[in-house]
Design an enzyme around this catalytic site. Structure first.
Site, short mmCIF file in Angstrom:
data_model
loop_
_atom_site.label_atom_id
_atom_site.label_comp_id
_atom_site.label_asym_id
_atom_site.label_seq_id
_atom_site.Cartn_x
_atom_site.Cartn_y
_atom_site.Cartn_z
N ASP A 1 0.74 -1.20 0.11
CA ASP A 1 0.05 0.01 -0.07
C ASP A 1 0.83 1.35 0.00
OD1 ASP A 1 0.79 -0.61 2.68
OD2 ASP A 1 -0.95 -0.92 3.28
N ASP B 1 -7.58 -2.87 13.81
CA ASP B 1 -9.17 -3.25 13.40
C ASP B 1 -9.17 -4.27 12.44
OD1 ASP B 1 -7.84 -2.09 11.15
OD2 ASP B 1 -9.34 -0.52 10.67
N HIS C 1 -7.31 -4.93 9.80
CA HIS C 1 -6.82 -4.93 8.23
C HIS C 1 -5.47 -5.61 7.92
CE1 HIS C 1 -4.68 -0.71 9.16
NE2 HIS C 1 -3.85 -1.65 9.39
N GLU D 1 -9.57 -2.06 5.05
CA GLU D 1 -10.28 -1.96 6.25
C GLU D 1 -11.61 -2.64 6.32
OE1 GLU D 1 -8.52 -0.64 8.39
OE2 GLU D 1 -8.01 1.67 7.98
C1 F6R Z 1 1.40 -1.30 6.16
C2 F6R Z 1 0.27 -2.32 6.20
C3 F6R Z 1 -0.52 -2.29 7.50
C4 F6R Z 1 0.25 -2.69 8.82
C5 F6R Z 1 -0.73 -2.67 10.08
C6 F6R Z 1 0.47 -2.94 11.32
O1 F6R Z 1 1.83 -1.60 4.69
O2 F6R Z 1 0.19 -3.12 5.52
O3 F6R Z 1 -1.47 -3.25 7.45
O4 F6R Z 1 0.96 -3.86 8.59
O5 F6R Z 1 -1.24 -1.38 10.19
O6 F6R Z 1 1.10 -1.70 11.74
P1 F6R Z 1 1.99 -1.72 12.89
O7 F6R Z 1 3.00 -2.54 12.49
O8 F6R Z 1 2.59 -0.29 12.89
O9 F6R Z 1 1.21 -2.06 14.04
#
Ligand code: F6R
Length: 263
Positions: free
Chosen positions: A67, A136, A138, A143
């Protein structure tokens, strides 16, 4: 799906880095899907270390990130291109032309999403996709209510995600509201999935993702449909798993994991 529980966050990230290194050594042309976020920083630090000390070679591999924020230029410190350059791409022998992220500045974002999908297809699909999980549920920025068959597209971030990422931007008001993300369907087509989650604040969502019913309200539950998905957690993130005793038993006894049990 397999769940591997390691004692702490460093050990969990270490296992993930060693799985990536093993796949890369077996196939130097690996098509590697990458994730960003705080959890992944240790993985990238360990991969940089393996590059320096064990000559782990990235020169032939191609990468696709999950992303990118809409509206951020690549030199913005909050952009995922900036993150990847800083944590991995510019610190190993990666050819930057082989690294791909969606262009969040594209004027026609729908065309950009279609272009990203076709780039992945042209590369022959993704061999190994690294994933984190948001509070959440994702994966990527899929989302709640992301269709299980969704493809790369623009998603509006939830207030929870905006809060989660606010410290990286110096306040929630500065976090972009939208991102381009691979879809759940795009992720499920990858040949192998590897999710890393650490810390107590992920325990509830990890239990729902792994052991709860499949629902588009929690995109990570879709991973239960994948034929080769490994979830690596530390003890803190494993805190609410019902099947933890069985998962530990598998890691301790399954021959596939023998070489990874040493640390
Ligand atoms: C970002 C992504 C998100 C993160 C997730 C966890 O490229 O794919 O799904 O992996 O938000 O983020 P952290 O590791 O900061 O808790």
């Amino acid at each position: 799906m397999e769940v591997i529980i390691r004692p702490g966050a460093d050990a969990a990230a270490g296992l993930v880095a060693r799985i990536i290194a093993k796949e890369l050594r077996a196939n130097p042309h690996l098509v590697l899907g990458l994730a960003t976020g705080r959890t992944m920083e240790t993985v990238y630090r360990l991969l940089r270390q393996m590059h320096r000390k064990e000559r782990l070679d990235f020169s032939l591999c191609r990468t696709f990130n999950l992303d990118e924020y809409v509206g951020l230029p690549s030199n913005h410190p909050g952009s995922y291109r900036f993150y990847m350059n800083r944590h991995l791409f510019q610190k190993v022998n990666m050819d930057l032309r082989n690294t791909h992220l969606p262009d969040g500045l594209a004027r026609d974002l729908d065309a950009e999403c279609a272009r990203y999908e076709s780039l992945i297809a042209k590369a022959g699909g993704i061999d190994l996709q690294l994933l984190g999980i948001g509070q959440d549920g994702h994966i990527g920025f899929n989302e709640p209510l992301s269709a299980l068959r969704s493809r790369t597209r623009v998603k509006m971030l939830t207030p929870t995600t905006i809060q989660q990422n606010a410290p990286l931007f110096g306040g929630s008001s500065k976090v972009p509201r939208r991102a381009v993300t691979m879809g759940v369907g795009t992720i499920l087509e990858c040949r192998r999935l590897l999710l890393l989650a650490t810390g107590r604040e992920k325990a509830d969502i990890v239990a729902k993702a792994v052991e709860g019913p499949i629902t588009s309200m929690i995109s990570a539950t879709s991973l239960q449909l994948h034929h080769r998905c490994t979830v690596v957690v530390d003890e803190a993130a494993a805190g609410q798993l019902q099947g933890a005793v069985y998962y530990r038993w598998i890691f301790a006894n399954e021959p596939e994991w023998a070489e990874f049990r040493k640390s």
